[in-house]
Design an enzyme around this catalytic site. Structure first.
Site, PDB file in Angstrom:
ATOM      1  CB  SER A   9      -0.890   0.017   1.248  1.00 20.81           C
ATOM      2  OG  SER A   9      -1.498   1.281   1.410  1.00 20.81           O
ATOM      3  CG  LEU A  11      -2.538   4.879   2.402  1.00 21.02           C
ATOM      4  CD1 LEU A  11      -3.928   4.584   2.968  1.00 21.02           C
ATOM      5  CD2 LEU A  11      -2.284   6.378   2.352  1.00 21.02           C
ATOM      6  CB  SER A  12       2.443   0.353   3.882  1.00 23.29           C
ATOM      7  OG  SER A  12       3.290  -0.421   4.701  1.00 23.29           O
ATOM      8  N   PRO A  13       3.741   2.561   6.239  1.00 25.90           N
ATOM      9  CG  PRO A  13       3.627   2.529   8.573  1.00 25.90           C
ATOM     10  CD  PRO A  13       2.769   2.460   7.344  1.00 25.90           C
ATOM     11  CB  ALA A  15       5.476  -0.244   1.836  1.00 24.36           C
TER      12      ALA A  15
END
Length: 199
Positions: A9, A11-13, A15
């Site tokens: 995503s 939005l993923s920290p 990632a």
């Protein structure tokens, strides 16, 4: 040639904190990568998870400690509470899908640029100008932010369904050759070892 399907995503920290280690590992082992952005907020309830806002305070407290530790390990700048989070992940995801299809620039760099915009640069990745700037910086036509909307939306939805069917439940999530699964940026060393034949 081995292949890695990368579910994530924008939005993923976690990632974001993976940096571009996936690309380094893929290059090292001669592997291809397919980037599969998905709607993480829809994925969570379908696979036994919960959005951060719905998690128990104990889990949120741990997250608040763990993310800065992981950021320090990664050497990447990081803001635990960015100004524009959560936001609409669809525009950035559609742009990544369109860019991958176009194939002109560096998709891995584009993914990281978009993630960095949220977690280190206080930018809203739902804004067209932020997405266009990221596309241009990574060698793509910024107009892909507009022209890739229909295909992007269809693929974004299909990525979610595919992820659910394959047992993906978080971000980042890596699947090698359709079978071997690795969840989290802290499993990239294991992914590397697996591709080297050591795991």
């Amino acid at each position: 040639m081995p292949h890695i399907d990368y579910y994530f995503s924008t939005l993923s920290p976690y990632a974001y904190l993976a940096g571009q280690r996936l690309e380094e590992i893929a290059s090292k082992h001669g592997a291809g990568v397919t980037y599969k952005p998905l709607d993480i907020m829809s994925l969570f309830p379908r696979t036994g998870g919960a959005a951060p806002k719905d998690r128990h305070p104990a889990r949120l407290d741990y997250r608040a400690q763990e993310l800065p530790r992981q950021a320090k390990k990664s050497g990447l700048p990081f803001n635990l509470k960015p100004m524009f989070w959560p936001t609409n992940a669809a525009p950035s995801s559609y742009a990544i899908i369109a860019a991958q299809k176009a194939g002109d620039g560096d998709v891995g760099a584009l993914v990281h640029t978009i993630l960095r915009a949220t977690w280190a640069e206080e930018k809203d990745i739902a804004q067209d100008e932020v997405v266009r700037d990221a596309l241009q910086a990574c060698g793509f036509d910024p107009k892909l932010a507009d022209s890739g909307l229909l295909v992007g939306a269809e693929t974004y939805a299909a990525n979610l369904e595919e992820a659910v069917s394959l047992g993906v439940f978080g971000s980042p999530f890596y699947i090698v050759d359709g079978t071997e699964k690795f969840w989290g940026q802290d499993r990239l060393d294991d992914l590397d070892a697996f591709m080297a034949g050591d795991l």
